[in-house]
Design an enzyme around this catalytic site. Structure first.
Site, PDB file in Angstrom:
ATOM      1  N   ARG A 106      57.731  37.466  27.515  1.00 12.14           N
ATOM      2  CA  ARG A 106      56.367  37.401  28.149  1.00 12.14           C
ATOM      3  C   ARG A 106      55.965  35.901  27.903  1.00 12.14           C
ATOM      4  O   ARG A 106      56.248  34.737  27.141  1.00 12.14           O
ATOM      5  CB  ARG A 106      54.971  38.065  26.930  1.00 12.14           C
ATOM      6  CG  ARG A 106      54.828  39.651  27.422  1.00 12.14           C
ATOM      7  CD  ARG A 106      54.525  39.658  28.466  1.00 12.14           C
ATOM      8  NE  ARG A 106      53.876  41.034  28.993  1.00 12.14           N
ATOM      9  CZ  ARG A 106      55.522  41.821  29.759  1.00 12.14           C
ATOM     10  NH1 ARG A 106      56.292  41.402  29.941  1.00 12.14           N
ATOM     11  NH2 ARG A 106      55.287  43.651  30.046  1.00 12.14           N
ATOM     12  N   HIS A 143      58.963  37.038  37.487  1.00 16.96           N
ATOM     13  CA  HIS A 143      58.623  37.913  36.521  1.00 16.96           C
ATOM     14  C   HIS A 143      60.192  39.030  37.182  1.00 16.96           C
ATOM     15  O   HIS A 143      59.330  40.459  37.322  1.00 16.96           O
ATOM     16  CB  HIS A 143      57.056  38.771  36.224  1.00 16.96           C
ATOM     17  CG  HIS A 143      57.631  39.850  35.378  1.00 16.96           C
ATOM     18  ND1 HIS A 143      55.602  39.277  34.562  1.00 16.96           N
ATOM     19  CD2 HIS A 143      57.810  40.331  34.445  1.00 16.96           C
ATOM     20  CE1 HIS A 143      55.844  40.519  33.554  1.00 16.96           C
ATOM     21  NE2 HIS A 143      56.815  40.787  33.385  1.00 16.96           N
ATOM     22  N   GLU A 148      50.077  34.797  35.531  1.00 18.95           N
ATOM     23  CA  GLU A 148      51.141  35.049  36.487  1.00 18.95           C
ATOM     24  C   GLU A 148      50.216  36.082  37.713  1.00 18.95           C
ATOM     25  O   GLU A 148      49.360  35.778  37.717  1.00 18.95           O
ATOM     26  CB  GLU A 148      52.105  36.056  35.745  1.00 18.95           C
ATOM     27  CG  GLU A 148      53.127  36.174  34.900  1.00 18.95           C
ATOM     28  CD  GLU A 148      53.763  37.298  34.480  1.00 18.95           C
ATOM     29  OE1 GLU A 148      53.412  38.277  35.473  1.00 18.95           O
ATOM     30  OE2 GLU A 148      54.905  36.173  33.533  1.00 18.95           O
TER      31      GLU A 148
HETATM   32  C1  3PG Z   1      58.192  44.939  30.994  1.00 22.45           C
HETATM   33  O1  3PG Z   1      57.271  45.077  30.373  1.00 22.45           O
HETATM   34  O2  3PG Z   1      58.437  46.407  31.255  1.00 22.45           O
HETATM   35  C2  3PG Z   1      58.454  44.211  31.993  1.00 22.45           C
HETATM   36  O3  3PG Z   1      58.097  42.800  31.777  1.00 22.45           O
HETATM   37  C3  3PG Z   1      58.517  44.569  32.654  1.00 22.45           C
HETATM   38  O4  3PG Z   1      57.136  44.429  33.800  1.00 22.45           O
HETATM   39  P1  3PG Z   1      57.177  44.784  35.420  1.00 22.45           P
HETATM   40  O5  3PG Z   1      56.485  46.446  35.305  1.00 22.45           O
HETATM   41  O6  3PG Z   1      56.241  44.492  36.344  1.00 22.45           O
HETATM   42  O7  3PG Z   1      57.852  44.483  36.563  1.00 22.45           O
END
Ligand code: 3PG
Length: 322
Positions: free
Chosen positions: A234, A281, A263
């Site tokens: 994060r 991400h 983000e």
């Molecule tokens: C999570 O916490 O599962 C990851 O950061 C993935 O996030 P996302 O589902 O938005 O790709």
């Protein structure tokens, strides 16, 4: 009949399960804008999100029929757990599905960072042949410091060992000593024990009040000169202004970032620096992981709506009321 709203992109394998349920109507248009989610939420008995939807107080309170929020992924820092719990809404995640996708991305980033892959790619695409400029460093023999030693931290450790790295980890809930499951991994007692020993530091912690800005000016000062940071956990685990200072002063050699305090990270001075590489991400975004995570969360949400099973509930206090 139950209405399920899916406000972020969800893999078709999960959508197929929801569509097949006889007592469900589904709305899953892909990535929804905030005002679209706000308009659609009053009808929904369940909401399925990824990290793109902020299920905050305003949204949850508008969900007058909401019984379940399913997070198709791990981190629930985008869901206001307090409000959900107050209103008796079950929040569940799917923590098993994306572990290896994230761990592999950490090494994709680490290799790309140490070998200047994005910079060399761009240089060659621009017509240069700069072999000397983009010579790099290797992982083997280096010490990898992992902050957070849950599922993902352990998978990162496993891959680090395969690369011939020395692996140390810190997790406040793990006692110091050798990891009984992986004796080559040393768990240290305090973060201060990890920071000066690791040349590559990576984060695998959940974002909480305590872990927020765990990488800050003070902790960066304790790192080795020339350390690299890799973050696919994060963004807010890192104080980004302190990271920038660490890079500008040369204390840090570079950083690889998949996640950001905000983000998308519009206007961030970290983006586009020659010593920072970045992805949007993407760590959990493999076809395999997204298929699994969608299947798990679809089934879990259906089970919870039907009152037959409550798996991976992150606010178990609500279950007393079900
Ligand atoms: C999570 O916490 O599962 C990851 O950061 C993935 O996030 P996302 O589902 O938005 O790709």
């Amino acid at each position: 009949m139950f209405h399920i709203l899916v406000s972020d992109p969800l893999h078709e394998d999960g959508l197929a399960i929801l569509r097949a349920a006889e007592d469900v109507t589904l709305s899953a248009p892909g990535k929804m804008a905030r005002d679209e989610v706000l308009a659609a939420i009053p009808e929904a008995h369940a909401l399925i999100v990824r990290s793109g939807t902020k299920a905050d107080r305003e949204l949850i309170e508008k969900g007058v029929n909401l019984r379940v929020i399913g997070r198709a992924g791990v981190g629930v820092d985008n869901v206001d757990l307090e409000t959900a719990t107050e209103r008796g809404i079950i929040v569940m995640n799917a923590p098993e599905a994306t572990t290896w996708a994230v761990a592999e991305h950490v090494f994709g980033l680490a290799l790309a960072l140490l070998r200047n892959v994005p910079q060399a790619h761009n240089s060659l695409a621009a017509g240069e042949w700069a072999r000397k400029k983009y010579a790099g460093y290797q992982l083997r023999g280096r010490t990898l410091g992992i902050i957070g030693y849950g599922r993902i931290g352990q998978a990162i450790a496993h891959l680090g060992l395969a690369f011939g790295m020395e692996v140390i980890a810190y997790d406040p809930i793990r006692p110091p000593g050798r990891d009984p499951a992986r004796p080559d991994v040393e768990l240290v007692a305090r973060l201060e024990d990890l920071l000066p020993r690791a040349s590559i530091i990576t984060l695998a912690a959940t974002l909480t009040g305590e872990s927020r800005s765990i990488i800050n000016a003070q902790t960066i000062a304790q790192m080795q000169d020339g350390a690299w940071i890799v973050n696919a956990a994060r963004g807010a685990l890192i104080d980004e202004a302190a990271l920038l200072d660490g890079l500008e002063s040369g204390k840090l050699r570079g950083a690889a970032l998949d996640v950001y305090a905000k983000e998308p990270p519009e206007g961030s001075p970290l983006i586009g620096r020659p010593d920072v590489i970045h992805t949007p991400h993407l760590a959990a975004s493999t076809d395999e992981a997204q298929s699994l995570v969608a299947v798990y969360i679809a089934q879990q949400v259906l089970d919870a709506l039907h009152g037959v099973d409550y798996k991976n509930v992150v606010n178990p206090a609500v279950l007393e009321r079900h």
